[in-house]
Design an enzyme around this catalytic site. Sequence first.
Site, PDB file in Angstrom:
ATOM      1  N   ASP A 173       5.465   3.164   2.186  1.00 49.46           N
ATOM      2  CA  ASP A 173       5.146   1.742   2.100  1.00 49.46           C
ATOM      3  C   ASP A 173       4.239   1.521   0.886  1.00 49.46           C
ATOM      4  O   ASP A 173       3.151   2.095   0.807  1.00 49.46           O
ATOM      5  CB  ASP A 173       4.442   1.323   3.399  1.00 49.46           C
ATOM      6  CG  ASP A 173       4.212  -0.176   3.477  1.00 49.46           C
ATOM      7  OD1 ASP A 173       4.832  -0.909   2.679  1.00 49.46           O
ATOM      8  OD2 ASP A 173       3.406  -0.595   4.317  1.00 49.46           O
ATOM      9  N   ASP A 183       9.653  -3.004  -0.579  1.00 47.43           N
ATOM     10  CA  ASP A 183       8.516  -2.089  -0.761  1.00 47.43           C
ATOM     11  C   ASP A 183       8.352  -1.071   0.355  1.00 47.43           C
ATOM     12  O   ASP A 183       7.309  -0.462   0.480  1.00 47.43           O
ATOM     13  CB  ASP A 183       7.226  -2.899  -0.928  1.00 47.43           C
ATOM     14  CG  ASP A 183       6.717  -3.452   0.374  1.00 47.43           C
ATOM     15  OD1 ASP A 183       7.541  -3.864   1.213  1.00 47.43           O
ATOM     16  OD2 ASP A 183       5.486  -3.454   0.575  1.00 47.43           O
ATOM     17  N   GLU A 184       9.386  -0.871   1.137  1.00 44.35           N
ATOM     18  CA  GLU A 184       9.217  -0.015   2.309  1.00 44.35           C
ATOM     19  C   GLU A 184      10.539   0.678   2.629  1.00 44.35           C
ATOM     20  O   GLU A 184      11.587   0.049   2.575  1.00 44.35           O
ATOM     21  CB  GLU A 184       8.856  -0.953   3.466  1.00 44.35           C
ATOM     22  CG  GLU A 184       7.991  -0.395   4.526  1.00 44.35           C
ATOM     23  CD  GLU A 184       7.820  -1.428   5.635  1.00 44.35           C
ATOM     24  OE1 GLU A 184       8.017  -1.049   6.783  1.00 44.35           O
ATOM     25  OE2 GLU A 184       7.526  -2.608   5.344  1.00 44.35           O
TER      26      GLU A 184
HETATM   27 MG   LIG Z   1       3.775  -2.694   1.676  1.00 46.87          MG
END
Ligand SMILES: [Mg+2]
Length: 365
Positions: A14, A110-111
């Site tokens: 993350d 983003d993950e």
């Molecule tokens: Mg994040």
Amino acid sequence: MAATEYTRKIIHIDMDAFYASVEQRDNPEYAGKAIVVGGSPEGRGGVVATASYEARKFGIRSAMSSKIALQLCPHIIFIRPRFAVYKEVSNKIREIFSRYTDLIEPLSLDEAYLDVTHDKQGIGSALEIAKRIRQAISGELQLTASAGVSVNKFVAKIASDMNKPNGLTFIGPSAIEKFMEELPVEKFFGVGKVRAEKMKAKGLHKGADLKKLSLDEMLSHFGKPGQFYYHIVRGIDDRQVQPHRETKSVGAEDTFLYDLVHIEEMNAELDKIAKLVHDRLQRHDLKGRTLTLKIKYSDFRVITRNRSFANPINDLETIETSAMQLLLSTDPEGKPTRLLGISLSNFGEPMPKKAKKQDDQLSLF
Ligand SMILES: [Mg+2]
């Protein structure tokens, strides 16, 4: 019960305050400053997409209105999002992942989950792979990521959040049992505030308390999710890392502590939910053609209403207005309402022609 045998190696990665960190990287004048991406100082309905860690010190969070962000930190800097740039950086991050495995399941820009049980380079250690990925992200992209390393998706995801930002957390096979027993009920998948309160009222505060319940008791207390809790509290989560999983819908809903009966209060709640949906759509880089409103009444009756658009949408104003129009079409005033939800779906192929007609009809409302 025999000890569970763990056979998989899962990493959850993350990025830290992703949009804000990209802006601070690309604009040195923002480095070390309290900034938010999204929203605006005087903007109508503006909502924070991501707050820098400096801004979080003031209590500013994602999905918060600009107005509140400004109250919490009068010198906050608002930055217009550059989604095309975030998407490009996200692709570079995925390229780094792909050096080690092709089993990558992105959850948003983003993950992602990675299954590194059999890594491409024969490194053999998930912890070592996570270290190398974090180093590559920092060295090549000048950004930081937090990683959780464990034997399943559930624990890996919780682990990645434990030492944020720029953290690496390993919960290995010998640590799982104790980890799950100590885990507060709020951390369990799908346990919102309301359900957590109900659990606590029954004396269930952490994993160890849940573990005392039989499968039948779990099911009678919590319905279908009870099965997931029963297994996960024993460290069992067989969900696979799915590289090509398609997002079918993105939404948010809220169960109220008291039934809502007036249109004004329903409208206010709907606006909050719309902001969450808007934020999630942006994080997943998605636009949808169908918006669905879900209403649950105090007698547990559930109805849904939807409308479709000729062109995919993801802007906050359209989400808010359409959800409110759908709500009004149910003649809601005076009907005790326990839950409201909004979701967007139909992300795939362009709409067939006849759908446009439907859109025109609805817009006469
Ligand atoms: Mg994040």
